[in-house]
Design a protein around this motif. Structure first.
Motif, PDB file in Angstrom:
ATOM      1  N   ARG A 282      -6.508 -14.716   4.454  1.00 57.19           N
ATOM      2  CA  ARG A 282      -6.023 -14.180   3.178  1.00 57.19           C
ATOM      3  C   ARG A 282      -5.129 -15.155   2.419  1.00 57.19           C
ATOM      4  O   ARG A 282      -4.792 -14.915   1.262  1.00 57.19           O
ATOM      5  CB  ARG A 282      -5.259 -12.869   3.430  1.00 57.19           C
TER       6      ARG A 282
ATOM      7  N   HIS B 149      -5.174 -12.845   9.464  1.00 57.17           N
ATOM      8  CA  HIS B 149      -4.635 -12.981   8.104  1.00 57.17           C
ATOM      9  C   HIS B 149      -4.677 -14.392   7.549  1.00 57.17           C
ATOM     10  O   HIS B 149      -4.421 -14.588   6.360  1.00 57.17           O
ATOM     11  CB  HIS B 149      -3.216 -12.404   8.054  1.00 57.17           C
TER      12      HIS B 149
ATOM     13  N   THR C  21     -10.134  -8.779  -3.835  1.00 54.11           N
ATOM     14  CA  THR C  21     -10.052  -8.543  -2.390  1.00 54.11           C
ATOM     15  C   THR C  21     -10.960  -9.540  -1.686  1.00 54.11           C
ATOM     16  O   THR C  21     -12.071  -9.809  -2.166  1.00 54.11           O
ATOM     17  CB  THR C  21     -10.458  -7.107  -1.981  1.00 54.11           C
ATOM     18  N   ILE C  22     -10.503 -10.037  -0.550  1.00 55.90           N
ATOM     19  CA  ILE C  22     -11.341 -11.001   0.185  1.00 55.90           C
ATOM     20  C   ILE C  22     -12.585 -10.325   0.761  1.00 55.90           C
ATOM     21  O   ILE C  22     -13.503 -11.003   1.197  1.00 55.90           O
ATOM     22  CB  ILE C  22     -10.560 -11.701   1.326  1.00 55.90           C
ATOM     23  N   ASP C  23     -12.618  -8.980   0.749  1.00 58.33           N
ATOM     24  CA  ASP C  23     -13.749  -8.269   1.360  1.00 58.33           C
ATOM     25  C   ASP C  23     -14.985  -8.251   0.464  1.00 58.33           C
ATOM     26  O   ASP C  23     -16.090  -7.995   0.944  1.00 58.33           O
ATOM     27  CB  ASP C  23     -13.359  -6.811   1.681  1.00 58.33           C
TER      28      ASP C  23
ATOM     29  N   GLU D  56     -15.185  -7.646  11.428  1.00 54.83           N
ATOM     30  CA  GLU D  56     -14.259  -6.701  12.086  1.00 54.83           C
ATOM     31  C   GLU D  56     -14.776  -5.264  12.027  1.00 54.83           C
ATOM     32  O   GLU D  56     -14.453  -4.450  12.892  1.00 54.83           O
ATOM     33  CB  GLU D  56     -12.854  -6.798  11.469  1.00 54.83           C
TER      34      GLU D  56
ATOM     35  N   MET E 188     -12.503 -10.999   8.913  1.00 54.59           N
ATOM     36  CA  MET E 188     -12.120  -9.752   8.235  1.00 54.59           C
ATOM     37  C   MET E 188     -13.275  -9.206   7.395  1.00 54.59           C
ATOM     38  O   MET E 188     -14.393  -9.695   7.484  1.00 54.59           O
ATOM     39  CB  MET E 188     -10.888  -9.998   7.375  1.00 54.59           C
ATOM     40  N   GLY E 189     -12.986  -8.221   6.579  1.00 61.72           N
ATOM     41  CA  GLY E 189     -14.019  -7.633   5.719  1.00 61.72           C
ATOM     42  C   GLY E 189     -13.941  -6.122   5.677  1.00 61.72           C
ATOM     43  O   GLY E 189     -14.739  -5.468   5.022  1.00 61.72           O
ATOM     44  N   ARG E 190     -12.999  -5.568   6.429  1.00 58.75           N
ATOM     45  CA  ARG E 190     -12.844  -4.107   6.551  1.00 58.75           C
ATOM     46  C   ARG E 190     -14.158  -3.484   7.003  1.00 58.75           C
ATOM     47  O   ARG E 190     -14.652  -3.856   8.051  1.00 58.75           O
ATOM     48  CB  ARG E 190     -12.355  -3.503   5.228  1.00 58.75           C
TER      49      ARG E 190
ATOM     50  N   ARG F 187       0.894  -1.166   0.000  1.00 59.84           N
ATOM     51  CA  ARG F 187       0.000   0.000   0.000  1.00 59.84           C
ATOM     52  C   ARG F 187       0.928   1.210   0.000  1.00 59.84           C
ATOM     53  O   ARG F 187       1.704   1.384   0.923  1.00 59.84           O
ATOM     54  CB  ARG F 187      -0.905  -0.017   1.234  1.00 59.84           C
TER      55      ARG F 187
END
Ligand code: F6P
Length: 327
Positions: free
Chosen positions: A256, A253, A128-130, A226, A172-174, A75
């Motif tokens: 991921r 993680h 993205t996994i989200d 999350e 996860m998922g932001r 990033r």
């Protein structure tokens, strides 16, 4: 656009299983279209630094089944600055890159839009996994992450059942609840907490545990996205409200990594193919995505404004599954 002879490909943002499958598809489709393909390592930061690797058909052999990304990812703060992006444009000129295929999520595509404004065409592939990219039903990596989380939670259930405990699992998922809700349905969770549903702790957690107990269950599985907050906090609140001692697991993680599922390999391959075809047909500055199973292309700017909502009927379905005894 001039006829494209050479493009770059990069992966950026959080990695997702299936990114390698997308890179492979980009490289091999490019070869098929007589376009050279250069790998840019470490995402947009790599484009700034001129961090590249030559890619050919063989160099992407045996990566289809591998998680992570052979191109590394990052990033980049510097890419958010005009000066950084200008360095990236210089790299494109230096390497003769007439376009970039950028594989990542919304952050990656915001960078893509800025770069395209400086004259470098970009085609985006959502990974993205989200699963939180508005212009596409599906993002590469989501299915694998769901399956990984499900496998972990199934294991947790074994021990929770033996000890008659309550498990609070953070996924996860932001800021989105896609991963949590899909996983929650698939594991038959007692309750699923997602950011898209305003939390009423008494109704959404306490009463669901109590109802489940009344139905005869002695172990309980609470899945927390999350984006709702910390599972540790939720665990504490359950202890205070009911007096049971939940065990908290943050999957982190682990979600991921891993070998991509059939869905992720297949989708990544199709997206990679269409991304390069788009360049070959003279169309840049789009994101490829899936809508109702078909591949679509949308201008980046428009795509970034699209919102995808969690289908709340799934939330109701999850709730409806809880009334009976589960053991
Ligand atoms: O966007 C993918 C994701 O895994 C999110 O689900 C999570 O919030 C975030 O990335 C974690 O980022 P990092 O790898 O920087 O800790």
């Amino acid at each position: 656009m001039d006829k494209i002879k050479r493009i770059g490909v990069l992966t950026s943002g959080g990695d997702a299983p299936g990114m390698n499958a997308a890179v492979r598809a980009v490289v091999r489709t490019a070869m098929d279209c007589n376009i050279e393909c250069v790998g840019i390592r470490r995402g947009w930061q790599g484009l700034i630094n001129g961090d590249f690797v030559r890619l050919d058909g063989a160099s992407v052999g045996h990566i289809l089944s591998r998680g992570g990304t052979i191109l590394y990812t990052a990033r980049s703060e510097e890419f958010m600055t005009e000066a950084g992006r200008k360095k990236a444009v210089f790299t494109c000129k230096m390497l003769g890159l007439q376009g970039i295929v950028a594989i990542g999520g919304d952050g990656t595509f915001r960078g893509a839009l800025e770069l395209s404004r400086l004259g470098v065409p970009v085609v985006g592939i959502p990974a993205t996994i989200d699963n939180d990219v508005g212009c596409t039903n599906y993002t590469i990596g989501f299915d694998t992450a769901c399956n990984t989380a499900i496998e972990c939670i199934d294991r947790l259930r074994d021990t929770m059942q033996s000890h008659e405990r309550c498990s609070v699992v953070e996924v996860m998922g932001r800021n989105a609840g896609f991963l949590a809700l899909y996983v929650g349905i698939a594991v038959g969770a007692t309750a699923v907490l997602v950011p898209e549903h305003e939390l009423d702790f008494q109704k959404d957690v306490v009463e669901r545990i109590q109802d489940s107990r009344l139905a005869g269950n002695t172990h309980f599985m609470i899945v927390v996205a999350e984006g709702v907050g910390s599972a540790v906090e939720i665990g504490k609140q359950i202890r205070e409200a009911i007096g049971i001692e939940p065990r908290v697991t943050v999957l982190g993680h682990i979600q991921r990594g891993g070998s991509p599922t059939a869905r992720d390999r297949e989708t990544a391959t199709r997206m990679g193919y269409y991304a390069v075809k788009s360049f070959a047909e003279g169309e840049g500055n789009v994101i490829v995505g899936t809508q109702e199973g078909s591949m679509v292309k949308l201008p980046i700017e428009e795509a970034l404004q699209m919102k995808k909502h969690l289908q709340m009927d799934r939330y109701e379905i999850m709730q409806a599954m809880q009334l009976g005894r589960t053991e």
